[in-house]
Scaffold this motif. Structure first.
Motif, PDB file in Angstrom:
ATOM      1  N   LEU A 243       0.794  -1.221   0.000  1.00  0.00           N
ATOM      2  CA  LEU A 243       0.000   0.000   0.000  1.00  0.00           C
ATOM      3  C   LEU A 243       0.832   1.280   0.000  1.00  0.00           C
ATOM      4  O   LEU A 243       0.387   2.308  -0.525  1.00  0.00           O
ATOM      5  N   TYR A 244       2.031   1.221   0.568  1.00  0.00           N
ATOM      6  CA  TYR A 244       2.798   2.450   0.741  1.00  0.00           C
ATOM      7  C   TYR A 244       3.971   2.535  -0.239  1.00  0.00           C
ATOM      8  O   TYR A 244       4.031   3.434  -1.077  1.00  0.00           O
ATOM      9  N   ARG A 246       4.665   0.278  -2.525  1.00  0.00           N
ATOM     10  CA  ARG A 246       4.216  -0.305  -3.792  1.00  0.00           C
ATOM     11  C   ARG A 246       5.334  -1.067  -4.506  1.00  0.00           C
ATOM     12  O   ARG A 246       5.438  -1.076  -5.729  1.00  0.00           O
TER      13      ARG A 246
END
Length: 757
Positions: A243-244, A246
């Motif tokens: 999510l961060y 990637r």
């Protein structure tokens, strides 16, 4: 444009450089292995058994040799079985299989410590067992050092990797616990390995990385229950990368998480032999069930564990062992800088870490944190998640656990601390400032000197912030300092100084007699020595373990008993965990009290000394100390009178007892004791009034009837006396004084009848 083809000479030079580098690395690792194993073996061979080692070893051997998991389920068995593996090839290793067959699981939880002690110290040669198993456990430490080197080398280069390996070798907490038969170093290695392989996988996804992370996660879960934290750590890091940063696709992360979870699940079943029940005895299958007993201490975990166990989703010993370990650990009191707590302190582990970690490492760790915070671009920023998040989560879990008995419970954070310190050291020595390298050399030399001064007693290491090892007992106890490990050193001191006997207040499960120590056991002794506890032989030497002296596991009366030694200078400090004093007469407590509990402790201690150990003179001291604050306590006043009378101080005893019957005129016991003392002092007339009052107040007290009977004999009324003696025996047929007096009075009556015409 044509591609430029490298010259063959260039390829050859590269190959030669790579070959030389590999040789250098191999040499470095070989030197490390030799130094590390030598330091560890020399150190652990000088230690007696620590508190938990017999339990771990007996449990591991029972599981490995007999497939029996009934011996203490508070830890998964893998590291224990690993430690016990050498015992399978050792000749004449005996375990009491009859005791295993006779047992039932609920009772076994309370008896397993004695079973383990007998396995190590009675049925076998403890030195041989512990040497082999401790050396086996050191392989976990060796593997951890190699993992630290590998991660640092891949991340920061060769020089920081060598520094990290050096730091690891001279880190006293890792050195101490990696050479003991416990689960702490093993779970630290497994958790660090899982994170390392996950880091490699997230940078360059490969099956080997996934397999390594899954295998290490599984080993963490079957080594110590706290190792299960590795699963949420893996999930969190994977979520960040999806999510961060990637850098991972969701499908890749899902495969990694599934592989780790599956590996843990299968391995848990495998280590228990794919059996649900922990053991069997002839005619019955045994299982643990602690859900009801520990529901109060683990209200959230108990119903979940019960449901899992009811559906047999995991082995019974694993599920109930997890529940038992979490609930029972909360029952241990904590000690921190002279304070006690039943619930612990949330800041205990940060404080313990700051006191037990070398000051140089704290400095380098701080420098490394600054380096990591300043790196904001990949791959450095991504690596920061792996280096900082796992230890932060583990430390947070420890801080809310309520377990405040040793820095070993946060040992898994230390490899990450070393990794961060290596990053700080690399930046430090790369600095262009002219004092940077000399300063780094000075800091490292200071650390090396501190380690050398502590070695081989690395378990008792405290940094200068704590005042050094000699001041450690004022700050922390238990496995931070005194875990029962210095009986061998105590015996060596006794031999060197011609001391044949000591009065010993020992904290541990080892048997002093096994190590040739002749001693009188004092209060606070291990459970197996409790029947032998008695008053010390004085004048003589008194040896007190630091954990006993702290009073953390003692009730207030025995804390008060040992408190006078807090400010006394010992004649010897055995490894900083046992202090030896020459004592002519047991020291009396200071006049000042430290609260209401202290006041009550004086009375409780006096009762124990008077009625338990017949230590009359010291009992009098504590009764008087109590009565200075509670002068209206008639019962305590009576007991002081009893003690004074036992010391043949009849005059003061009578005065004290008269005050007692004034304070509690309706106390039959006080009246009776006063009658007894008056009678012994030749004041039969006065004694008679109090004896009659005692019988009136407590007609069911055989002693009251007996003393009145004696007085009646002296008054020339043997027939009435006989009635009193018979009444005493009707109340207590085993009351020996009344039986003896009855025989005498019957003989007196018979003689008088024979003389009458």
């Amino acid at each position: 444009m044509k591609r430029r083809v490298p010259a063959p000479e260039a390829d050859s030079n590269v190959l030669r450089r790579d070959h030389r580098r590999r040789l250098w690395i191999a040499g470095i690792l070989l030197v490390f292995a030799a130094v590390y194993m030598t330091l560890g073996v020399v150190a652990h061979s000088r230690r007696s058994g620590t508190w938990d080692e017999p339990m771990h070893l007996a449990s591991g051997y029972a599981a490995l040799a007999d497939g029996n998991y009934l011996v203490d389920p508070s830890h998964p068995p893998f590291a224990r079985m690993w430690a016990a593996a050498p015992l399978l090839v050792m000749p004449d290793v005996h375990i009491d299989r009859d005791a295993l067959d006779r047992t039932t699981s609920p009772r076994w939880l309370s008896e397993s410590y004695e079973f383990a002690r007998r396995f190590v110290y009675v049925g076998n040669d403890a030195n041989n067992l512990l040497f082999a198993s401790r050396s086996m456990m050191m392989l976990w430490g060796l593997a951890l050092g190699l993992l630290i080197f590998a991660w640092t080398y891949e991340w920061l280069g060769l020089t920081p990797a060598v520094l990290a390996l050096t730091f690891f070798t001279i880190e006293p907490n890792l050195a101490a616990h990696a050479s003991l038969v416990t689960t702490d170093a093993a779970v630290a290695c497994a958790m660090f390995g899982a994170t390392y392989f996950l880091w490699r996988t997230c940078r360059r996804p490969a099956r080997s990385g996934i397999a390594g992370a899954s295998l290490c996660a599984a080993m963490a879960a079957i080594t110590k229950f706290s190792g299960l934290i590795v699963l949420p750590i893996i999930l969190l890091i994977l979520a960040v990368h999806v999510l961060y940063t990637r850098t991972l696709a969701f499908r890749q992360a899902a495969r990694i998480a599934a592989a780790a979870a599956l590996a843990v699940y299968v391995t848990v079943w495998a280590v228990y032999g794919f059996r649900y029940a922990p053991g069997e005895t002839p005619g019955q299958t045994l299982r643990f069930d602690r859900s009801t007993q520990v529901r109060q201490n683990a209200p959230l975990l108990a119903p979940i564990a019960g449901w899992i166990d009811d559906h047999r989703l995991l082995p019974n010993a694993f599920t109930q062992g997890l529940l038992y370990s979490q609930a029972s650990a909360r029952e241990l009191p904590g000690y921190l800088a002279g304070h006690y707590s039943a619930d612990g302190w949330w800041y205990y582990f940060p404080v313990a870490f700051s006191l037990k970690t070398p000051a140089a490492l704290l400095l380098l760790f701080g420098a490394g944190l600054i380096v990591l915070v300043r790196r904001r671009t990949p791959p450095e920023s991504s690596s920061g998640w792996f280096v900082l998040v796992p230890p932060a989560i583990y430390l947070a879990a420890a801080m809310i656990s309520g377990i405040n008995v040793g820095v070993r419970h946060i040992l898994p954070i230390y490899p990450f601390v070393l990794l961060v310190a290596a990053a700080g050291a690399a930046r430090w020595i790369a600095s262009s400032h002219r004092v940077a390298r000399p300063a780094f050399v000075a800091v490292t030399a200071f650390w090396l000197f501190a380690f050398a001064m502590a070695y081989p007693n690395t378990l008792t290491f405290f940094n200068r912030l704590a005042g050094g090892p000699h001041n450690g007992s004022r700050m922390l106890t238990d496995s931070n300092l005194d875990w029962g490990q210095h009986l061998k050193v105590l015996k060596r001191w006794m031999d060197d100084n011609g001391v044949a006997h000591v009065n010993l207040a020992y904290f541990g499960t080892a048997d002093p007699a096994y190590y040739g120590i002749k001693c009188t056991h004092l209060p606070g002794a291990p459970a197996f020595a409790a029947p032998d506890v008695m008053r010390p032989r004085l004048p003589g030497y008194v040896a007190i373990s630091a954990t006993i002296a702290s009073g953390v596991y003692l009730d207030p009366r025995w804390r008060l008993f040992y408190r006078p030694f807090a400010d006394r200078m010992p004649v010897a400090d055995i490894g900083h965990s046992i202090r030896v004093y020459w004592v002519e007469r047991w020291p009396e407590p200071a006049e000042a009290v430290q609260g209401p509990d202290d006041i009550e402790a004086h009375r409780a201690l006096a009762d124990a000394l008077l009625f338990g150990q017949q230590w009359i003179d010291l009992a009098i001291v504590h009764y008087r100390a109590y009565l200075r604050h509670r002068p209206a306590d008639g019962e305590a006043t009576t007991r002081l009178g009893v003690a004074l009378a036992a010391q043949n101080n009849a005059g003061e005893a009578i005065s004290v007892l008269r005050r007692a019957v004034t304070l509690v005129p309706d106390s039959g016991r006080s009246q009776r004791v006063l009658a007894e003392v008056l009678l012994a002092a030749g004041q039969a007339a006065d004694a008679g009034k109090h004896a009659e009052r005692a019988v009136e107040l407590t007609p069911t007290d055989p002693a009251a009837h007996d003393v009145l009977g004696v007085i009646l004999v002296l008054r020339g009324r043997p027939l009435e006396a006989r009635t009193r003696f018979e009444s005493a025996l009707s109340l207590d047929a085993e009351y020996a004084p009344a039986r003896d007096h009855l025989e005498r009075v019957n003989a007196l009556i018979a003689g008088r009848r024979a003389e009458s015409p």
